[in-house]
Scaffold this active site. Structure first.
Site, PDB file in Angstrom:
ATOM      1  N   GLY A  16       0.843  -1.199   0.000  1.00 28.42           N
ATOM      2  CA  GLY A  16       0.000   0.000   0.000  1.00 28.42           C
ATOM      3  C   GLY A  16       0.871   1.240   0.000  1.00 28.42           C
ATOM      4  O   GLY A  16       2.066   1.199  -0.306  1.00 28.42           O
ATOM      5  N   VAL A  17       0.259   2.355   0.402  1.00 26.87           N
ATOM      6  CA  VAL A  17       0.946   3.644   0.285  1.00 26.87           C
ATOM      7  C   VAL A  17       2.227   3.690   1.120  1.00 26.87           C
ATOM      8  O   VAL A  17       3.277   4.147   0.635  1.00 26.87           O
ATOM      9  CB  VAL A  17      -0.019   4.797   0.630  1.00 26.87           C
ATOM     10  CG1 VAL A  17      -0.604   4.690   2.015  1.00 26.87           C
ATOM     11  CG2 VAL A  17       0.668   6.149   0.467  1.00 26.87           C
ATOM     12  N   ALA A  18       2.193   3.191   2.350  1.00 26.73           N
ATOM     13  CA  ALA A  18       3.394   3.255   3.198  1.00 26.73           C
ATOM     14  C   ALA A  18       4.471   2.302   2.680  1.00 26.73           C
ATOM     15  O   ALA A  18       5.657   2.664   2.585  1.00 26.73           O
ATOM     16  CB  ALA A  18       3.035   2.916   4.647  1.00 26.73           C
ATOM     17  N   THR A  46      -5.262   0.630   0.521  1.00 29.14           N
ATOM     18  CA  THR A  46      -4.994   1.943  -0.080  1.00 29.14           C
ATOM     19  C   THR A  46      -5.915   2.231  -1.262  1.00 29.14           C
ATOM     20  O   THR A  46      -6.512   3.308  -1.367  1.00 29.14           O
ATOM     21  CB  THR A  46      -3.518   2.043  -0.518  1.00 29.14           C
ATOM     22  OG1 THR A  46      -2.699   2.004   0.647  1.00 29.14           O
ATOM     23  CG2 THR A  46      -3.243   3.336  -1.292  1.00 29.14           C
ATOM     24  N   ALA A  49      -9.435   3.722  -0.634  1.00 32.36           N
ATOM     25  CA  ALA A  49      -9.645   5.030   0.003  1.00 32.36           C
ATOM     26  C   ALA A  49     -10.321   5.963  -0.998  1.00 32.36           C
ATOM     27  O   ALA A  49      -9.933   6.022  -2.161  1.00 32.36           O
ATOM     28  CB  ALA A  49      -8.312   5.602   0.465  1.00 32.36           C
ATOM     29  N   GLN A  50     -11.327   6.666  -0.545  1.00 34.48           N
ATOM     30  CA  GLN A  50     -12.063   7.513  -1.481  1.00 34.48           C
ATOM     31  C   GLN A  50     -11.739   8.995  -1.302  1.00 34.48           C
ATOM     32  O   GLN A  50     -11.268   9.667  -2.204  1.00 34.48           O
ATOM     33  CB  GLN A  50     -13.574   7.302  -1.296  1.00 34.48           C
ATOM     34  CG  GLN A  50     -14.052   5.941  -1.766  1.00 34.48           C
ATOM     35  CD  GLN A  50     -15.575   5.814  -1.739  1.00 34.48           C
ATOM     36  OE1 GLN A  50     -16.281   6.707  -1.307  1.00 34.48           O
ATOM     37  NE2 GLN A  50     -16.072   4.684  -2.218  1.00 34.48           N
ATOM     38  N   HIS A 234     -16.690   3.695  10.086  1.00 28.87           N
ATOM     39  CA  HIS A 234     -17.077   4.752   9.159  1.00 28.87           C
ATOM     40  C   HIS A 234     -18.586   4.897   9.229  1.00 28.87           C
ATOM     41  O   HIS A 234     -19.309   3.903   9.192  1.00 28.87           O
ATOM     42  CB  HIS A 234     -16.628   4.425   7.734  1.00 28.87           C
ATOM     43  CG  HIS A 234     -16.664   5.607   6.823  1.00 28.87           C
ATOM     44  ND1 HIS A 234     -17.838   6.168   6.374  1.00 28.87           N
ATOM     45  CD2 HIS A 234     -15.664   6.362   6.312  1.00 28.87           C
ATOM     46  CE1 HIS A 234     -17.557   7.208   5.609  1.00 28.87           C
ATOM     47  NE2 HIS A 234     -16.243   7.352   5.560  1.00 28.87           N
ATOM     48  N   ARG A 282     -15.889  11.515  12.940  1.00 30.04           N
ATOM     49  CA  ARG A 282     -16.541  10.245  12.618  1.00 30.04           C
ATOM     50  C   ARG A 282     -17.113   9.496  13.800  1.00 30.04           C
ATOM     51  O   ARG A 282     -18.162   8.863  13.700  1.00 30.04           O
ATOM     52  CB  ARG A 282     -15.484   9.324  12.029  1.00 30.04           C
ATOM     53  CG  ARG A 282     -15.508   9.369  10.613  1.00 30.04           C
ATOM     54  CD  ARG A 282     -14.539   8.461  10.026  1.00 30.04           C
ATOM     55  NE  ARG A 282     -14.316   9.111   8.755  1.00 30.04           N
ATOM     56  CZ  ARG A 282     -13.350   8.827   7.947  1.00 30.04           C
ATOM     57  NH1 ARG A 282     -12.500   7.898   8.264  1.00 30.04           N
ATOM     58  NH2 ARG A 282     -13.240   9.461   6.824  1.00 30.04           N
ATOM     59  N   HIS A 341     -13.861   0.357   9.868  1.00 33.75           N
ATOM     60  CA  HIS A 341     -13.179   1.089   8.791  1.00 33.75           C
ATOM     61  C   HIS A 341     -11.678   1.224   9.002  1.00 33.75           C
ATOM     62  O   HIS A 341     -10.900   1.005   8.081  1.00 33.75           O
ATOM     63  CB  HIS A 341     -13.816   2.466   8.682  1.00 33.75           C
ATOM     64  CG  HIS A 341     -13.247   3.341   7.610  1.00 33.75           C
ATOM     65  ND1 HIS A 341     -13.262   2.978   6.275  1.00 33.75           N
ATOM     66  CD2 HIS A 341     -12.665   4.578   7.660  1.00 33.75           C
ATOM     67  CE1 HIS A 341     -12.713   3.942   5.554  1.00 33.75           C
ATOM     68  NE2 HIS A 341     -12.326   4.914   6.369  1.00 33.75           N
ATOM     69  N   GLU A 365      -1.250   1.980   8.574  1.00 31.44           N
ATOM     70  CA  GLU A 365      -2.330   1.621   9.497  1.00 31.44           C
ATOM     71  C   GLU A 365      -1.901   0.591  10.531  1.00 31.44           C
ATOM     72  O   GLU A 365      -2.427   0.557  11.652  1.00 31.44           O
ATOM     73  CB  GLU A 365      -3.539   1.095   8.692  1.00 31.44           C
ATOM     74  CG  GLU A 365      -4.786   0.898   9.552  1.00 31.44           C
ATOM     75  CD  GLU A 365      -6.018   0.520   8.740  1.00 31.44           C
ATOM     76  OE1 GLU A 365      -5.925   0.463   7.496  1.00 31.44           O
ATOM     77  OE2 GLU A 365      -7.065   0.284   9.367  1.00 31.44           O
ATOM     78  N   ARG A 376      -9.230   8.682  14.452  1.00 36.02           N
ATOM     79  CA  ARG A 376      -8.457   9.306  13.377  1.00 36.02           C
ATOM     80  C   ARG A 376      -9.269  10.382  12.661  1.00 36.02           C
ATOM     81  O   ARG A 376     -10.443  10.185  12.321  1.00 36.02           O
ATOM     82  CB  ARG A 376      -8.050   8.245  12.361  1.00 36.02           C
ATOM     83  CG  ARG A 376      -7.351   8.786  11.125  1.00 36.02           C
ATOM     84  CD  ARG A 376      -6.987   7.677  10.191  1.00 36.02           C
ATOM     85  NE  ARG A 376      -8.155   7.009   9.687  1.00 36.02           N
ATOM     86  CZ  ARG A 376      -8.777   7.311   8.556  1.00 36.02           C
ATOM     87  NH1 ARG A 376      -8.324   8.296   7.787  1.00 36.02           N
ATOM     88  NH2 ARG A 376      -9.834   6.631   8.157  1.00 36.02           N
ATOM     89  N   SER A 381      -4.957   9.314   6.953  1.00 32.15           N
ATOM     90  CA  SER A 381      -4.259   8.020   6.874  1.00 32.15           C
ATOM     91  C   SER A 381      -3.353   7.915   5.656  1.00 32.15           C
ATOM     92  O   SER A 381      -2.213   7.452   5.771  1.00 32.15           O
ATOM     93  CB  SER A 381      -5.254   6.871   6.886  1.00 32.15           C
ATOM     94  OG  SER A 381      -6.308   7.132   5.990  1.00 32.15           O
TER      95      SER A 381
HETATM   96  C1  SIN Z   1     -13.832   8.701   3.259  1.00 30.98           C
HETATM   97  O1  SIN Z   1     -13.624   9.042   2.103  1.00 30.98           O
HETATM   98  O2  SIN Z   1     -14.852   8.991   3.876  1.00 30.98           O
HETATM   99  C2  SIN Z   1     -12.804   7.863   3.930  1.00 30.98           C
HETATM  100  C3  SIN Z   1     -11.540   8.609   4.031  1.00 30.98           C
HETATM  101  C4  SIN Z   1     -10.790   8.208   5.260  1.00 30.98           C
HETATM  102  O3  SIN Z   1     -11.085   7.178   5.851  1.00 30.98           O
HETATM  103  O4  SIN Z   1      -9.908   8.964   5.656  1.00 30.98           O
END
Ligand code: SIN
Length: 531
Positions: A16-18, A46, A49-50, A234, A282, A341, A365, A376, A381
């Site tokens: 993933g990203v890291a 990764t 993620a939106q 989430h 959140r 989430h 993560e 968070r 993230s």
């Molecule tokens: C989201 O797009 O709502 C999730 C992004 C996140 O978990 O930081």
């Protein structure tokens, strides 16, 4: 464990990203790197993620890194490490610039990318790509860069155990391939970048790979974990009826751009719950939805985005998921419910990814740096993965330069570990360790998992994952039972208030002599070396 053997300067577990950021940086610094991933390179969290990457680029009037720090500390419910928050967020702009130099394209003009806002943010500071496909673009760019660099990628291999020498120093990594064939990577440095443990729960935004493998491996190697009780739910995943496994996310950016949560009578129930209403952090929104569902007996609430102009263009991923479920988000409210989430806690590291085990590092993560505390802040993230992926390579290089003695021969870890069936674990955790926990529920879940657990030798990916989920269930239940207050994502029905005597410390988790996850007497962090 016999089988093939190979050697590397650094083994990165996870793509993933890291993981890929670290692997690319390490290769550029001249290290022999191998990336191990149990699935394909792009199968981790990764890519799902939106919303975006929260970062202060200096071009939004009134915003500043100090404001981003304040928002992160507020969302974290008093448990963030302020030094970690300041250091990681301050490194964000440079890390995003390097990601863009590696080919990632964000929405809007290159000189001034578009910004959106998510829960808990006091400013529009979240950059995004493909509308609501930011993770996919970050993953695409990093996988392409890894391909360009010909980074060795060992796909279809699951990491089983860190191999330690007699002094407890890392000497290698034991892996299994898809057919269960063993192999060993001899190395003085392993970076865990394996993501979280959303698959502990029946309903999650996480992909199938998120089974807590890295935390479990680190605990078995003698590292400490912390903040594991803070599992972030989430608030809005698409509700399509009872189901097990990954659910489509409805990004918080939809609320950031004006959508409103309503109950089944049409009431906008977030008004009056928090000054930021639908854009509260959140944990607040997820708890309010859970209360609304409990009071009404409904199975979902509704996210009304019908007034948003250009929804399909701005949120193509959400639109496609809604349409596949027979929902038209432009004309009708989207049915949503919370789902597991993000793991706010993880393996305790310093601000360069060092765990308590010499040679074992963690980033993303899987790690607990102190950035997230009890909850968070949205879109922090991907930023943490970028920043810590870079910082950990500085530590690996520094530790090599410091002339640490070469590891001695590896001592074989015990082959058999406690394993419970995944379905039993997921049902127990969903029933007792979601939003709203109590001492009796947590104890009952612990009994159920215990009764279903037997010692067994993991001989394939599913076995390694089930062992990790079993250990994570023990760990999360122990941590959630130990924290007799409500804070952030940890909501106790029998201790509904925040208790500031709990603000002092995170709950450290390690293994006892029998290999069981327990709360340790004191947090053995490496905080002193943070810089
Ligand atoms: C989201 O797009 O709502 C999730 C992004 C996140 O978990 O930081």
């Amino acid at each position: 464990m016999s089988g093939w053997e190979a050697a590397a300067d650094l083994v990165v577990v996870g793509s993933g990203v890291a993981g890929l950021t670290a692997a690319l940086d390490a290769a550029e610094a001249g290290l022999r790197v191998v990336v191990v991933t149990k699935d394909s390179a792009d199968a981790g969290s990764t890519g799902w993620a939106q919303g975006g990457v929260a970062v202060v680029l200096g071009d939004v009037a009134g915003d500043s890194v100090a404001a981003h720090v304040e928002d992160t500390l507020a969302a974290g419910g008093g448990l963030c490490d302020p030094a970690a928050v300041r250091a990681i967020l301050a490194d964000g702009p440079a890390a995003v610039a390097r990601l863009r130099a590696r080919g990632a394209r964000f929405d809007g003009p290159d000189a001034r990318p578009d910004r959106t806002r998510e829960g808990g943010h006091s400013a529009f500071r979240v950059v995004h790509a493909g509308g609501d496909a930011t993770g996919a673009e970050v993953e695409r760019a990093l996988v392409a860069a890894a391909g360009d660099r010909r980074l060795p990628l060992l796909t279809g291999h699951v990491a089983v155990d860190a191999l330690l020498d007699a002094r407890g120093t890392l000497a290698g990594l034991a892996v299994l391939d898809d057919a269960g064939r063993p192999g060993v990577l001899r190395t003085p440095a392993v970076l865990l970048a394996t993501g979280g443990y959303g698959q502990l729960y029946a309903s999650t935004t996480n992909p199938e790979t998120a089974t807590g493998d890295g935390v479990a491996l680190a605990l078995r190697a003698g590292a400490t974990a912390a903040d594991l009780e803070f599992v972030q739910f989430h608030p809005t995943v698409l509700y399509t009826g009872p189901a097990v496994g990954r659910r489509p996310l409805v990004t918080e950016a939809v609320r950031g751009e004006g959508a409103v949560l309503r109950d089944r009578t049409g009431r906008a129930f977030m008004a009056g719950v928090h000054p930021l209403a639908d854009l509260a952090p959140r944990d607040v929104v997820s708890a309010a939805i859970s209360r609304t569902l409990a009071e009404s007996g409904a199975v979902c609430v509704f996210l009304d985005a019908t007034a948003l102009p250009g929804f399909g263009r701005r949120f193509p991923t959400v639109t496609a998921a809604c349409r596949a479920a027979g929902v038209d988000p432009t004309t009708e409210p989207i049915p949503v419910t919370p789902a597991a989430h993000y793991s706010c806690g993880g393996v305790v590291t310093d601000l360069h990814g060092r765990t308590g085990v010499p040679g074992l590092y963690a980033a993303g993560e899987v790690a607990r740096t102190g950035l997230h505390g009890a909850n968070r802040l949205a879109s922090n993230s991907l930023l943490e993965g970028l920043v810590m992926g870079e910082r950990v390579v500085a530590a690996v290089l520094g530790d090599r330069a410091a002339g640490r003695p070469a590891p001695g021969p590896a001592v074989a870890p015990p082959p058999a570990v406690p394993i419970a069936p995944r379905g039993v674990v997921q049902r127990a955790m969903t029933a007792a360790a979601g939003i709203g926990r109590s001492a009796s529920g947590l104890a009952a879940a612990s009994d159920v998992v215990e009764a279903a657990t037997a010692l067994s030798v993991p001989c394939d990916r599913a076995g390694v994952e089930d062992a990790a989920l079993t250990l994570l269930a023990q760990a999360v239940l122990a941590a959630a039972g130990g924290r007799t207050e409500s804070r952030g994502c940890h909501l106790r029905t029998d201790f509904p208030a925040r208790d500031d005597t709990w603000q002092r410390e995170s709950l450290p988790i390690g293994l006892d002599a029998t290999g069981r996850a327990v709360v340790l007497p004191a947090l053995a962090t490496t905080k002193g070396s943070a810089a």
